[in-house]
Design a protein around this motif. Sequence first.
Motif, PDB file in Angstrom:
ATOM      1  N   LYS A  55       0.866  -1.214  -0.074  1.00 22.19           N
ATOM      2  CA  LYS A  55       0.110  -0.158   0.104  1.00 22.19           C
ATOM      3  C   LYS A  55       0.798   1.316  -0.107  1.00 22.19           C
ATOM      4  CE  LYS A  55      -3.020  -0.475   3.478  1.00 22.19           C
ATOM      5  NZ  LYS A  55      -4.212  -0.182   4.148  1.00 22.19           N
ATOM      6  N   ASN A  56       2.096   1.199   0.478  1.00 21.55           N
ATOM      7  CA  ASN A  56       2.896   2.265   0.452  1.00 21.55           C
ATOM      8  C   ASN A  56       3.593   2.702  -0.774  1.00 21.55           C
ATOM      9  OD1 ASN A  56       2.388   2.748   3.313  1.00 21.55           O
ATOM     10  ND2 ASN A  56       4.084   1.668   3.903  1.00 21.55           N
ATOM     11  N   ILE A  57       3.534   1.711  -1.738  1.00 19.92           N
ATOM     12  CA  ILE A  57       4.017   2.147  -3.144  1.00 19.92           C
ATOM     13  C   ILE A  57       3.003   3.254  -3.608  1.00 19.92           C
ATOM     14  CG2 ILE A  57       4.324   1.551  -5.468  1.00 19.92           C
ATOM     15  CD1 ILE A  57       4.287  -1.546  -4.365  1.00 19.92           C
ATOM     16  N   LEU A  58       3.563   4.532  -4.104  1.00 24.08           N
ATOM     17  CA  LEU A  58       3.038   5.606  -4.653  1.00 24.08           C
ATOM     18  C   LEU A  58       1.823   5.187  -5.152  1.00 24.08           C
ATOM     19  CD1 LEU A  58       2.780   8.511  -3.885  1.00 24.08           C
ATOM     20  CD2 LEU A  58       4.276   8.809  -6.029  1.00 24.08           C
ATOM     21  N   TRP A  59       1.886   4.651  -6.528  1.00 21.44           N
ATOM     22  CA  TRP A  59       0.956   4.370  -7.557  1.00 21.44           C
ATOM     23  C   TRP A  59      -0.174   3.591  -6.953  1.00 21.44           C
ATOM     24  CZ3 TRP A  59      -0.039   7.350 -11.866  1.00 21.44           C
ATOM     25  CH2 TRP A  59       1.012   8.101 -12.039  1.00 21.44           C
ATOM     26  N   VAL A  60       0.485   2.350  -5.868  1.00 25.17           N
ATOM     27  CA  VAL A  60      -0.922   1.664  -5.282  1.00 25.17           C
ATOM     28  C   VAL A  60      -1.718   2.554  -4.425  1.00 25.17           C
ATOM     29  CG1 VAL A  60      -1.157  -0.390  -3.944  1.00 25.17           C
ATOM     30  CG2 VAL A  60       0.600  -0.278  -5.573  1.00 25.17           C
ATOM     31  N   SER A  61      -1.118   3.487  -3.920  1.00 26.94           N
ATOM     32  CA  SER A  61      -2.045   4.121  -2.694  1.00 26.94           C
ATOM     33  C   SER A  61      -2.702   5.188  -3.667  1.00 26.94           C
ATOM     34  CB  SER A  61      -0.898   5.091  -1.904  1.00 26.94           C
ATOM     35  OG  SER A  61      -0.453   6.118  -2.781  1.00 26.94           O
ATOM     36  N   TYR A  62      -2.325   5.465  -4.922  1.00 36.15           N
ATOM     37  CA  TYR A  62      -3.409   5.982  -5.614  1.00 36.15           C
ATOM     38  C   TYR A  62      -4.553   5.396  -5.694  1.00 36.15           C
ATOM     39  CZ  TYR A  62       0.178   9.776  -6.666  1.00 36.15           C
ATOM     40  OH  TYR A  62       1.005  10.641  -6.434  1.00 36.15           O
ATOM     41  N   ALA A  63      -4.311   4.040  -6.268  1.00 37.64           N
ATOM     42  CA  ALA A  63      -5.210   3.087  -6.751  1.00 37.64           C
ATOM     43  C   ALA A  63      -6.186   2.865  -5.402  1.00 37.64           C
ATOM     44  CB  ALA A  63      -4.657   1.901  -7.272  1.00 37.64           C
ATOM     45  N   PHE A  64      -5.737   2.673  -4.053  1.00 42.68           N
ATOM     46  CA  PHE A  64      -6.502   2.520  -2.953  1.00 42.68           C
ATOM     47  C   PHE A  64      -7.339   3.832  -2.689  1.00 42.68           C
ATOM     48  CE2 PHE A  64      -4.215  -1.323  -2.139  1.00 42.68           C
ATOM     49  CZ  PHE A  64      -5.385  -2.105  -1.554  1.00 42.68           C
ATOM     50  N   LYS A  65      -6.785   5.006  -3.128  1.00 46.91           N
ATOM     51  CA  LYS A  65      -8.058   6.228  -2.864  1.00 46.91           C
ATOM     52  C   LYS A  65      -9.110   6.050  -3.576  1.00 46.91           C
ATOM     53  CE  LYS A  65      -5.479  10.359  -1.254  1.00 46.91           C
ATOM     54  NZ  LYS A  65      -4.726  11.576  -1.838  1.00 46.91           N
ATOM     55  N   GLY A  66      -8.837   5.411  -4.729  1.00 49.47           N
ATOM     56  CA  GLY A  66     -10.148   5.074  -5.683  1.00 49.47           C
ATOM     57  C   GLY A  66     -10.948   3.921  -5.038  1.00 49.47           C
ATOM     58  N   ILE A  67     -10.268   2.903  -4.830  1.00 55.02           N
ATOM     59  CA  ILE A  67     -11.039   1.880  -4.329  1.00 55.02           C
ATOM     60  C   ILE A  67     -11.710   2.112  -3.029  1.00 55.02           C
ATOM     61  CG2 ILE A  67     -10.656  -0.340  -2.816  1.00 55.02           C
ATOM     62  CD1 ILE A  67      -8.226  -0.966  -5.065  1.00 55.02           C
ATOM     63  N   ARG A  68     -11.070   3.241  -2.211  1.00 55.95           N
ATOM     64  CA  ARG A  68     -12.254   3.401  -1.238  1.00 55.95           C
ATOM     65  C   ARG A  68     -13.573   4.191  -1.392  1.00 55.95           C
ATOM     66  NH1 ARG A  68      -6.768   5.502   1.721  1.00 55.95           N
ATOM     67  NH2 ARG A  68      -5.995   3.510   1.879  1.00 55.95           N
ATOM     68  N   VAL A  69     -13.651   4.756  -2.604  1.00 54.48           N
ATOM     69  CA  VAL A  69     -14.793   5.122  -3.183  1.00 54.48           C
ATOM     70  C   VAL A  69     -15.564   4.019  -3.642  1.00 54.48           C
ATOM     71  CG1 VAL A  69     -15.895   6.701  -5.028  1.00 54.48           C
ATOM     72  CG2 VAL A  69     -13.477   7.473  -3.775  1.00 54.48           C
ATOM     73  N   GLY A  70     -14.774   3.077  -4.260  1.00 49.68           N
ATOM     74  CA  GLY A  70     -15.559   1.969  -4.763  1.00 49.68           C
ATOM     75  C   GLY A  70     -16.236   1.116  -3.718  1.00 49.68           C
ATOM     76  N   ILE A  71     -15.641   1.091  -2.594  1.00 51.00           N
ATOM     77  CA  ILE A  71     -16.123   0.360  -1.351  1.00 51.00           C
ATOM     78  C   ILE A  71     -17.545   0.695  -1.058  1.00 51.00           C
ATOM     79  CG2 ILE A  71     -15.930  -0.161   1.091  1.00 51.00           C
ATOM     80  CD1 ILE A  71     -14.112  -1.590  -0.866  1.00 51.00           C
ATOM     81  N   ILE A  72     -18.071   2.000  -1.362  1.00 54.84           N
ATOM     82  CA  ILE A  72     -19.271   2.514  -1.114  1.00 54.84           C
ATOM     83  C   ILE A  72     -20.192   1.971  -1.990  1.00 54.84           C
ATOM     84  CG2 ILE A  72     -20.659   4.665  -1.101  1.00 54.84           C
ATOM     85  CD1 ILE A  72     -18.231   6.347  -0.917  1.00 54.84           C
ATOM     86  N   ILE A  73     -20.111   1.724  -3.261  1.00 52.91           N
ATOM     87  CA  ILE A  73     -20.714   1.019  -3.896  1.00 52.91           C
ATOM     88  C   ILE A  73     -20.960  -0.374  -3.769  1.00 52.91           C
ATOM     89  CG2 ILE A  73     -21.316   0.196  -6.467  1.00 52.91           C
ATOM     90  CD1 ILE A  73     -21.339   3.099  -6.556  1.00 52.91           C
TER      91      ILE A  73
END
Lengths: 194, 193
Positions: free
Chosen positions: B111-129
């Motif tokens: 998760k600490n890899i920069l680009w992965v952290s960007y992906a997880f920022k998006g994923i946290r929005v996806g979790i709402i769905i």
Amino acid sequence: MSVIWQLFITFFKIGLFTIGGGYAMIPFIQQEVVQKGWVSITDVMDFIAVSESTPGPFAVNISTFCGITAHGFLGAAAATIGVVLPSFLIILFIAKKSSNILCNKYVRYSLDAIRPAIVGLILYVVFEFMKLSLFTSGSPGFSADIKALIIFIFLAGYFIFRTYKKKKVNPITIILLSAFFGIVMYGVLPILNL
Amino acid sequence: MKLSYQEIKSRLICLSISFLKIGAFTFGGGYAMIPLISKEVVDKHQWITDEEMIDIFAVAECTPGVIAVNCETFVGYKVAGFWGSLLSTVCVVLPAFIIICIISLFFESFKNILWVSYAFKGIRVGIIILLAMAVLKIGKYVKYNIFACIILAAAFILSAFSDINTIYILLGAAALGIFYNLILPYVKRGGKI
């Protein structure tokens, strides 16, 4: 009380009240596990994504994850055994007695009332997660995270479109799409100076 | 049904291999496992009839607990008694447990890899769905009447604005459910006993 024993008891309770699939656990995890400081709420959100994209029952995945984050391998074992044990005991009882306890009217009445309560509880978690993901709490008050909002509108649009077309929405598709949008919004756009 | 020791032993081995396989390769949780379980124990080994299987699903879905575990424990019991159910439960849980333990070793640094952290920022929005989907799925099993709507709203409000333990909210709902169903016929009769 040791952490391992507490994890076991907590997840035993969660397993007992998980009615209607793994997501019914989330309100409990938010209240019991996050408030005890074992995991953070963003951890839980990330675990949900990983649990959806790995094989195995969702409830087991997420319990193992919480347990291992809270207290290493033994914590994971305690949480997982805890969450599974109520299922095992109840089903063993039903199978052994070969009488269907679900025909009991009191059991049916309570389950009929517990289900809408669970819907209400998860609905609140939806709002809570929206608050966390779509808004950044700074002083003063809240400000919307425009990028997150855009991602949300895209995903919601996709979901509504698929549902309208009467097609199933695969959770993994949602996760991959949201990861892609996250990379574009937070990674690619700043590079392009947008 | 009395099985010989040999028969039980061979059934236990078959059962654990089947369930380990299902546990290790089925994505999408308990609901996705059900057709695979049925294929193994009904079609392939013919330990359980189709009708029995349908009953097992119904019970597994309504009973508290993890649906996949409910289902496999029940199947295990039908196929090979207590040891069958214990072994099935262990086999459905074990692959998931091991996979998650391995993932968690790398998860934080991943998760600490920069680009992965960007992906997880998006994923946290996806979790709402995903959660909204879960609400719709569980919501399908609710019998909507005024009582159910009041319970739903009350649970929402209590969890939003109070510190009441979630378990007490559910126990309260259960108690109200029993009370409401016992009092309803009495009220419908116009208060006459």
